[in-house]
Design an enzyme around this catalytic site. Structure first.
Site, PDB file in Angstrom:
ATOM      1  N   ALA A   1      79.095  81.481   9.136  1.00  0.00           N
ATOM      2  CA  ALA A   1      78.820  81.236  10.553  1.00  0.00           C
ATOM      3  C   ALA A   1      80.077  80.976  11.375  1.00  0.00           C
ATOM      4  O   ALA A   1      80.122  81.297  12.566  1.00  0.00           O
ATOM      5  CB  ALA A   1      77.847  80.066  10.700  1.00  0.00           C
TER       6      ALA A   1
ATOM      7  N   GLU B   1      82.830  82.497  11.213  1.00  0.00           N
ATOM      8  CA  GLU B   1      83.476  83.763  11.535  1.00  0.00           C
ATOM      9  C   GLU B   1      82.705  84.586  12.568  1.00  0.00           C
ATOM     10  O   GLU B   1      83.226  85.552  13.122  1.00  0.00           O
ATOM     11  CB  GLU B   1      83.674  84.592  10.260  1.00  0.00           C
ATOM     12  CG  GLU B   1      84.670  84.007   9.285  1.00  0.00           C
ATOM     13  CD  GLU B   1      84.145  82.817   8.481  1.00  0.00           C
ATOM     14  OE1 GLU B   1      84.939  81.906   8.212  1.00  0.00           O
ATOM     15  OE2 GLU B   1      82.947  82.791   8.132  1.00  0.00           O
TER      16      GLU B   1
ATOM     17  N   VAL C   1      72.815  77.988   8.568  1.00  0.00           N
ATOM     18  CA  VAL C   1      73.637  76.863   8.134  1.00  0.00           C
ATOM     19  C   VAL C   1      72.657  75.809   7.647  1.00  0.00           C
ATOM     20  O   VAL C   1      71.854  75.288   8.432  1.00  0.00           O
ATOM     21  CB  VAL C   1      74.508  76.318   9.290  1.00  0.00           C
ATOM     22  CG1 VAL C   1      75.384  75.172   8.793  1.00  0.00           C
ATOM     23  CG2 VAL C   1      75.353  77.426   9.900  1.00  0.00           C
TER      24      VAL C   1
ATOM     25  N   GLU D   1      75.414  68.024   1.320  1.00  0.00           N
ATOM     26  CA  GLU D   1      75.654  66.596   1.132  1.00  0.00           C
ATOM     27  C   GLU D   1      76.923  66.120   1.829  1.00  0.00           C
ATOM     28  O   GLU D   1      77.288  64.954   1.713  1.00  0.00           O
ATOM     29  CB  GLU D   1      75.743  66.300  -0.367  1.00  0.00           C
ATOM     30  CG  GLU D   1      74.429  66.578  -1.088  1.00  0.00           C
ATOM     31  CD  GLU D   1      74.532  66.324  -2.580  1.00  0.00           C
ATOM     32  OE1 GLU D   1      75.563  65.788  -3.026  1.00  0.00           O
ATOM     33  OE2 GLU D   1      73.577  66.659  -3.279  1.00  0.00           O
TER      34      GLU D   1
ATOM     35  N   HIS E   1      80.393  68.877   6.338  1.00  0.00           N
ATOM     36  CA  HIS E   1      80.674  70.285   6.641  1.00  0.00           C
ATOM     37  C   HIS E   1      79.556  70.933   7.459  1.00  0.00           C
ATOM     38  O   HIS E   1      79.815  71.767   8.315  1.00  0.00           O
ATOM     39  CB  HIS E   1      80.903  71.057   5.331  1.00  0.00           C
ATOM     40  CG  HIS E   1      81.433  72.433   5.531  1.00  0.00           C
ATOM     41  ND1 HIS E   1      82.686  72.691   6.053  1.00  0.00           N
ATOM     42  CD2 HIS E   1      80.882  73.641   5.292  1.00  0.00           C
ATOM     43  CE1 HIS E   1      82.885  73.983   6.120  1.00  0.00           C
ATOM     44  NE2 HIS E   1      81.810  74.598   5.674  1.00  0.00           N
TER      45      HIS E   1
ATOM     46  N   ASN F   1      71.632  83.587  20.150  1.00  0.00           N
ATOM     47  CA  ASN F   1      72.128  82.843  19.000  1.00  0.00           C
ATOM     48  C   ASN F   1      70.974  82.550  18.049  1.00  0.00           C
ATOM     49  O   ASN F   1      70.161  81.669  18.294  1.00  0.00           O
ATOM     50  CB  ASN F   1      72.806  81.544  19.438  1.00  0.00           C
ATOM     51  CG  ASN F   1      73.479  80.841  18.273  1.00  0.00           C
ATOM     52  OD1 ASN F   1      73.273  81.186  17.115  1.00  0.00           O
ATOM     53  ND2 ASN F   1      74.278  79.842  18.586  1.00  0.00           N
TER      54      ASN F   1
ATOM     55  N   ARG G   1      61.494  79.791   9.400  1.00  0.00           N
ATOM     56  CA  ARG G   1      61.923  80.176  10.755  1.00  0.00           C
ATOM     57  C   ARG G   1      62.435  81.616  10.849  1.00  0.00           C
ATOM     58  O   ARG G   1      62.760  82.084  11.938  1.00  0.00           O
ATOM     59  CB  ARG G   1      63.001  79.206  11.227  1.00  0.00           C
ATOM     60  CG  ARG G   1      62.427  77.833  11.549  1.00  0.00           C
ATOM     61  CD  ARG G   1      63.511  76.779  11.704  1.00  0.00           C
ATOM     62  NE  ARG G   1      62.968  75.497  12.117  1.00  0.00           N
ATOM     63  CZ  ARG G   1      62.315  74.658  11.322  1.00  0.00           C
ATOM     64  NH1 ARG G   1      62.107  74.967  10.064  1.00  0.00           N
ATOM     65  NH2 ARG G   1      61.850  73.505  11.780  1.00  0.00           N
TER      66      ARG G   1
END
Length: 158
Positions: free
Chosen positions: A56, A58, A81, A85, A88, A113, A127
Protein backbone atom coordinates in the site's frame (compact mmCIF):
# COMPACT_ATOMS: atom_id res chain seq x y z
CA UNK A 1 -30.93 25.90 -8.52
CA UNK A 2 -28.81 23.84 -10.89
CA UNK A 3 -28.33 20.25 -9.75
CA UNK A 4 -25.85 17.96 -11.50
CA UNK A 5 -27.12 14.41 -11.54
CA UNK A 6 -24.77 11.44 -11.04
CA UNK A 7 -23.60 9.94 -14.35
CA UNK A 8 -22.56 6.29 -14.21
CA UNK A 9 -21.90 5.86 -17.93
CA UNK A 10 -18.31 4.71 -18.28
CA UNK A 11 -18.30 4.79 -22.07
CA UNK A 12 -15.12 6.44 -23.40
CA UNK A 13 -13.56 6.79 -19.94
CA UNK A 14 -9.98 5.67 -19.32
CA UNK A 15 -9.38 4.24 -15.87
CA UNK A 16 -6.06 3.41 -14.20
CA UNK A 17 -5.91 0.94 -11.32
CA UNK A 18 -3.04 0.36 -8.91
CA UNK A 19 -3.27 -2.84 -6.86
CA UNK A 20 -1.08 -3.55 -3.85
CA UNK A 21 0.03 -7.20 -3.90
CA UNK A 22 0.54 -7.51 -0.15
CA UNK A 23 -2.50 -9.54 0.98
CA UNK A 24 -2.69 -10.50 -2.70
CA UNK A 25 -5.63 -12.89 -2.35
CA UNK A 26 -7.79 -9.99 -1.19
CA UNK A 27 -6.35 -7.50 -3.69
CA UNK A 28 -6.76 -9.89 -6.62
CA UNK A 29 -10.37 -10.59 -5.67
CA UNK A 30 -11.02 -6.86 -5.40
CA UNK A 31 -9.44 -6.25 -8.79
CA UNK A 32 -11.75 -8.81 -10.41
CA UNK A 33 -14.87 -7.32 -8.83
CA UNK A 34 -13.77 -3.78 -9.71
CA UNK A 35 -12.97 -4.50 -13.36
CA UNK A 36 -16.20 -6.47 -13.77
CA UNK A 37 -18.15 -3.51 -12.38
CA UNK A 38 -16.28 -1.06 -14.62
CA UNK A 39 -17.23 -3.21 -17.63
CA UNK A 40 -20.86 -3.28 -16.46
CA UNK A 41 -20.74 0.55 -16.35
CA UNK A 42 -19.55 0.66 -19.95
CA UNK A 43 -15.79 1.06 -19.54
CA UNK A 44 -14.11 -0.91 -22.33
CA UNK A 45 -11.44 -3.36 -21.14
CA UNK A 46 -8.92 -1.70 -23.49
CA UNK A 47 -9.47 1.52 -21.55
CA UNK A 48 -8.46 -0.01 -18.20
CA UNK A 49 -4.79 -0.11 -17.22
CA UNK A 50 -3.73 -2.15 -14.18
CA UNK A 51 -0.39 -1.81 -12.42
CA UNK A 52 0.60 -3.80 -9.35
CA UNK A 53 2.99 -2.75 -6.59
CA UNK A 54 4.41 -4.59 -3.57
CA UNK A 55 2.27 -2.87 -0.92
CA UNK A 56 0.00 0.00 0.00
CA UNK A 57 2.86 2.44 0.61
CA UNK A 58 3.90 2.15 -3.04
CA UNK A 59 0.40 2.81 -4.41
CA UNK A 60 0.54 6.66 -4.28
CA UNK A 61 3.79 6.84 -6.25
CA UNK A 62 2.40 4.81 -9.14
CA UNK A 63 -0.91 6.72 -9.00
CA UNK A 64 1.11 9.93 -9.24
CA UNK A 65 2.97 8.69 -12.30
CA UNK A 66 -0.27 7.55 -13.94
CA UNK A 67 -1.88 10.92 -13.19
CA UNK A 68 1.12 12.75 -14.65
CA UNK A 69 0.51 11.12 -18.05
CA UNK A 70 -2.89 12.84 -18.27
CA UNK A 71 -4.18 9.71 -20.03
CA UNK A 72 -6.76 8.77 -17.39
CA UNK A 73 -10.14 10.17 -16.42
CA UNK A 74 -9.96 8.54 -12.98
CA UNK A 75 -7.76 6.26 -10.93
CA UNK A 76 -8.49 3.49 -8.43
CA UNK A 77 -6.32 2.30 -5.53
CA UNK A 78 -6.86 -1.32 -4.44
CA UNK A 79 -5.33 -3.30 -1.60
CA UNK A 80 -5.63 -4.34 2.00
CA UNK A 81 -3.82 -3.27 5.15
CA UNK A 82 -4.62 -5.70 7.94
CA UNK A 83 -3.74 -4.88 11.55
CA UNK A 84 -0.86 -6.84 12.96
CA UNK A 85 0.80 -6.75 16.34
CA UNK A 86 2.92 -3.66 15.67
CA UNK A 87 2.48 0.04 14.98
CA UNK A 88 3.26 -0.61 11.30
CA UNK A 89 -0.48 -0.91 10.52
CA UNK A 90 -1.13 2.70 11.52
CA UNK A 91 1.84 3.96 9.56
CA UNK A 92 0.86 2.13 6.36
CA UNK A 93 -2.85 2.95 6.65
CA UNK A 94 -2.30 6.64 7.37
CA UNK A 95 0.51 7.29 4.90
CA UNK A 96 -1.02 5.40 1.99
CA UNK A 97 -4.36 7.14 2.53
CA UNK A 98 -2.76 10.57 2.74
CA UNK A 99 -0.66 9.86 -0.35
CA UNK A 100 -3.67 8.77 -2.40
CA UNK A 101 -5.58 11.90 -1.42
CA UNK A 102 -2.61 14.16 -2.17
CA UNK A 103 -2.17 12.75 -5.68
CA UNK A 104 -5.84 13.32 -6.49
CA UNK A 105 -5.71 16.92 -5.32
CA UNK A 106 -2.30 17.70 -6.85
CA UNK A 107 -3.30 16.36 -10.27
CA UNK A 108 -7.02 17.24 -10.17
CA UNK A 109 -7.98 13.64 -10.92
CA UNK A 110 -10.61 11.58 -9.12
CA UNK A 111 -9.14 8.65 -7.21
CA UNK A 112 -11.34 6.00 -5.63
CA UNK A 113 -9.46 4.75 -2.59
CA UNK A 114 -10.35 1.08 -2.11
CA UNK A 115 -7.43 0.18 0.12
CA UNK A 116 -9.11 -1.71 2.94
CA UNK A 117 -7.92 -1.12 6.49
CA UNK A 118 -9.23 -3.91 8.69
CA UNK A 119 -8.54 -5.60 11.98
CA UNK A 120 -8.32 -9.10 10.48
CA UNK A 121 -8.61 -11.22 7.32
CA UNK A 122 -12.28 -11.98 7.97
CA UNK A 123 -13.20 -8.28 7.93
CA UNK A 124 -11.22 -7.79 4.72
CA UNK A 125 -12.92 -10.73 2.99
CA UNK A 126 -16.34 -9.41 4.07
CA UNK A 127 -15.64 -6.04 2.37
CA UNK A 128 -14.18 -7.22 -0.96
CA UNK A 129 -17.37 -7.14 -3.03
CA UNK A 130 -18.88 -3.90 -1.77
CA UNK A 131 -15.67 -1.84 -1.56
CA UNK A 132 -14.38 -2.92 -4.99
CA UNK A 133 -17.71 -2.34 -6.74
CA UNK A 134 -18.08 1.02 -4.99
CA UNK A 135 -14.61 2.04 -6.20
CA UNK A 136 -15.65 1.43 -9.81
CA UNK A 137 -18.85 3.45 -9.36
CA UNK A 138 -17.00 6.30 -7.62
CA UNK A 139 -14.33 6.43 -10.34
CA UNK A 140 -16.88 6.60 -13.17
CA UNK A 141 -19.20 9.05 -11.45
CA UNK A 142 -16.43 11.41 -10.34
CA UNK A 143 -14.65 11.22 -13.71
CA UNK A 144 -17.85 12.26 -15.45
CA UNK A 145 -18.48 15.03 -12.92
CA UNK A 146 -14.97 16.48 -13.14
CA UNK A 147 -15.03 16.25 -16.95
CA UNK A 148 -18.38 18.09 -17.02
CA UNK A 149 -17.14 20.81 -14.68
CA UNK A 150 -13.98 21.27 -16.77
CA UNK A 151 -16.08 21.54 -19.95
CA UNK A 152 -18.29 24.17 -18.29
CA UNK A 153 -15.21 26.09 -17.18
CA UNK A 154 -13.84 26.07 -20.74
CA UNK A 155 -17.23 27.19 -22.11
CA UNK A 156 -17.31 30.08 -19.61
CA UNK A 157 -13.81 31.15 -20.65
CA UNK A 158 -14.68 31.09 -24.37
Amino acid sequence: MNTIQPDHDGTNLRIGIVQARFSNEIGSAMLKVCTDKLAALGVHTDDITVATVPGALEVPLVLQNMAATQQYDALIAIGAVIRGETYHFELVANESGAGVTRVGLDYNIPIANAILTTENDEQAHARIEEKAADAAIVAVECANLVNLLLEEQLDDEA
